[in-house]
Design a protein around this motif. Structure first.
Motif, mmCIF file in Angstrom:
data_model
loop_
_atom_site.group_PDB
_atom_site.id
_atom_site.type_symbol
_atom_site.label_atom_id
_atom_site.label_comp_id
_atom_site.label_asym_id
_atom_site.label_seq_id
_atom_site.Cartn_x
_atom_site.Cartn_y
_atom_site.Cartn_z
ATOM 1 N N THR A 5 0.868 -1.175 0.000
ATOM 2 C CA THR A 5 0.000 0.000 0.000
ATOM 3 C C THR A 5 0.903 1.222 0.000
ATOM 4 O O THR A 5 2.121 1.102 0.042
ATOM 5 N N VAL A 8 2.849 4.554 5.086
ATOM 6 C CA VAL A 8 2.312 5.260 6.253
ATOM 7 C C VAL A 8 3.469 5.513 7.210
ATOM 8 O O VAL A 8 4.302 4.630 7.441
ATOM 9 N N HIS A 16 -4.591 4.102 11.462
ATOM 10 C CA HIS A 16 -4.833 3.016 10.503
ATOM 11 C C HIS A 16 -5.064 1.684 11.208
ATOM 12 O O HIS A 16 -4.789 0.631 10.634
ATOM 13 N N VAL A 21 -1.273 -1.759 5.979
ATOM 14 C CA VAL A 21 -0.500 -0.600 5.499
ATOM 15 C C VAL A 21 0.937 -1.051 5.230
ATOM 16 O O VAL A 21 1.330 -2.155 5.599
#
Lengths: 440, 440
Positions: A5, A8, A16, A21
């Motif tokens: 993804t 982050v 999240h 992530v």
């Protein structure tokens, strides 16, 4: 196949929870147990625990976590889950994919016990592995942008003056010389002459941040052969007091920004308090400073008109005791230890309209009103035994209407060193340069 | 005795109608008639008329106005009065005191007809007397601060990397060499290696504005031996596209700031429109660009893989015709004309993940994803015949976990030159440096 993804940051992970992530960072430590694998991954915002429960069969994930080395650059894709037992933010990542983007060699060349010089040899690892060092550059950014924002608000124009000069005009002794096609050039030891040229060019107020070069064989904790200078020059001043007022307000503004944005982190990482200074800063003349110091037994050898580092610390302590202030302007430096272009008060040829600014006992700034009257300037140059021919371009600026002006120069590294309580300017510079150090 | 009041800028005079104020500036012109004296005084914000009606007896005021020379630096204290007949803002100052702070010699060394080189010799007068030149530095300030503000917002840290290097590692041919105590040092031709070291040091995104030095004997209108570089380097990118996206957004933001703050002045002074570019910018591969150009008859001698200036202009015109856009990214430069550290796409060793950015047909940026895998980097260096020993400090950065990263470098002077439609970078630099010019 799990697709990564978008990245982050560790500091944002809690937003999240229960999502999958990707976190990008360096392996800080790993602990491999019989049933569990724990890897701590660090990015520039924090550290997160990656927890993998070993399956009966060794899978690819287990293999990757088993073999990853400390400081390898990794991307971990996995689910963020709440786990109050985990010290790092009460959460952890259950990995679904581990990518080693760049594997670190197994034995790192430095550790927590490594001395300064060897740390500097491996500066990238030194900075990367110490959050305090990372913080320093965030503080640097805030500090200089704070000064810049203040200067812009006061009508400054940001200039970039040349570092290559045709003559070693300001002071030949401390200047680096280089081959320049079929002749020689010199590296500017300050933007002094050029920022004054900008004033003569009608730039009302000049602001510059750039490198300055000093060919001094100084090995102290506060000298470098190259450092980042912050320079200001102001036209149409009524006197040197205007320059000091500008500086104290600029510093108060910038330090307030640092305090607000990083005060707490600085307290934790460096154990020092960032005190936002009150304006005006205390002022004391050099004559008075010397009298105060001598009355207290200060009598350095070979330092008659100036302050040595001990004297700087002594007078700063005195001012602090008197006023509670970390800063002190020392004004009216004797003519003998100031350059020819510093203005002298009418009828007082022995002193200059100049100042140094001390912060916690260390000089961080030199400033002055400049002599803008061509005839007086020439006379002062001659008095100092300067040859005017190599600086004719500079002197020409005063022949066609040059406004009264003054300014200051300060060292960014020194400011950070004082602010954060560092032992050496080497720690306050990304890649330090000194007589014995040109690498990395 | 009239005391000078605090300075009022010309642009603010209307707020002081019927008050006595002091204006500081340069004598732009004077017209001395039998009964009236008119002196135009210019500061960095505008020009005002000073009008004195001669008394029967010659007074000090009359004497001062009589003798003042063009470009003298003066402070005029007097009453601001409305006078609709006066072209300059419909007001004038009736002087009560005239102070000549610095008298200009009677004959100025340059005028409106003076050629470029001689204007550069007297750059301070050249800039001071031309409002368009003054404007350029205001635009420079806005442009760079616009880029900086965008970069900060994207998490960049402002770094100051050294300009002194121990080895001429990146490319020996174009580097200035200097004496450094008992050995030699070299001037950085870009912050390339150092900003990559900052990435390896865990600085997530690097922003730097500073001087770069090129020892090239180039005499074109777009080359300088020293210029101000703007550098960005981004860690943890997914590909070179991330770098291009960053750049186009940074430029769109900064150019919008310039347009907003100076668009009208630029139109008046330079006759050009500042067009805020839409994102994304058009992209075209080098292979496609060459095919397009060759189909149109472009066939330069000695330029096989690259674009010559004519090719740059040609492809920019083509892209503009196709898309209406002033900017064009040329991507996928051939491996042969890119440095060893540019990353190559998997399975395509002949091209690099790199780009140039053209603005109105002139190259203003080079960027790329960098090769962060130590073994691949070593191999590419060897392929290019580079000696790895002098760049061991750089290569070490890739041995202990270096994230994927990429960045770009651009020239501030070139951007200003293109934006304002200048013929030469000499006009876009405060004090130009070239093979034949090291002064003033």
């Amino acid at each position: 196949m799990i697709h990564p993804t978008s990245r982050v940051l560790v500091t944002d992970l809690r937003q999240h929870l229960n999502q999958t992530v990707s976190v990008c960072g360096w392996v800080n430590t790993h602990r491999l147990q019989r049933t569990m694998q724990f890897v701590l991954v660090r990015d520039h915002t924090g550290t997160v625990q990656v927890t993998h429960r070993r399956a009966g069969d060794r899978d690819l994930l287990e293999e990757a976590l088993e073999q990853v080395t400390i400081e390898s650059a990794v991307r971990i894709t996995g689910r963020v889950v709440d786990n109050p037992v985990v010290k790092l933010g009460g959460l952890e990542i259950l990995p679904e994919r581990v990518e080693v983007l760049s594997r670190a060699e197994a034995a790192l060349p430095i550790d927590e016990l490594t001395g300064l010089e060897q740390r500097l040899d491996w500066r990238f690892l030194d900075v990367r592995r110490r959050p305090a060092a990372q913080l320093l550059f965030a503080v640097q950014t805030t500090l200089e942008q704070g000064m810049r924002a203040f200067a812009y608000g006061q009508g400054c124009t940001e200039m970039h003056t040349p570092k290559l000069m045709g003559t070693a005009s300001e002071s030949g002794a401390e200047v680096f010389k280089l081959g320049y096609f079929d002749r020689s050039a010199y590296l500017a030891q300050s933007p002094q002459f050029f920022k004054q040229m900008a004033i003569a060019a009608g730039i009302d107020r000049v602001f510059e941040i750039g490198p300055v070069f000093r060919a001094e064989p100084s090995f102290t904790s506060r000298h470098a052969t190259e450092f980042t200078g912050i320079d200001v020059e102001l036209a149409w001043i009524n006197g040197v007091e205007d320059v000091m007022a500008f500086e104290e307000q600029m510093l108060a503004h910038a330090i307030a920004q640092v305090s607000e944005q990083h005060g707490e982190e600085i307290r934790e990482a460096y154990g020092v308090e960032v005190v936002v200074p009150k304006t005006p800063f205390p002022r004391i003349t050099m004559a008075e400073a010397q009298a105060v110091l001598r009355a207290r037994g200060w009598d350095p050898q070979g330092v008659k008109e100036d302050l040595d580092p001990e004297g700087e610390r002594g007078i700063a302590a005195y001012v602090r005791k008197q006023t509670g202030h970390e800063f002190a302007f020392i004004t009216h430096y004797p003519t003998g230890i100031r350059p020819f272009y510093h203005m002298r008060p009418a009828g007082q040829p022995d002193v200059t309209l100049s100042f140094d600014l001390l912060w916690k006992g260390l000089e961080i700034t030199t400033g002055a009103q400049r002599e803008h009257r061509y005839d007086v300037l020439l006379q002062q140059a001659t008095e100092k035994g300067m040859s005017t021919e190599p600086m004719q371009d500079y002197l020409n600026c005063f022949r066609y209407g040059c406004p009264p002006h003054g300014g200051l120069g300060m060292g960014l590294g020194r400011m950070l060193m004082v602010m954060l309580g560092l032992d050496s300017i080497r720690e306050a510079t990304f890649l330090f340069r000194g007589p014995n150090r040109l690498t990395p």
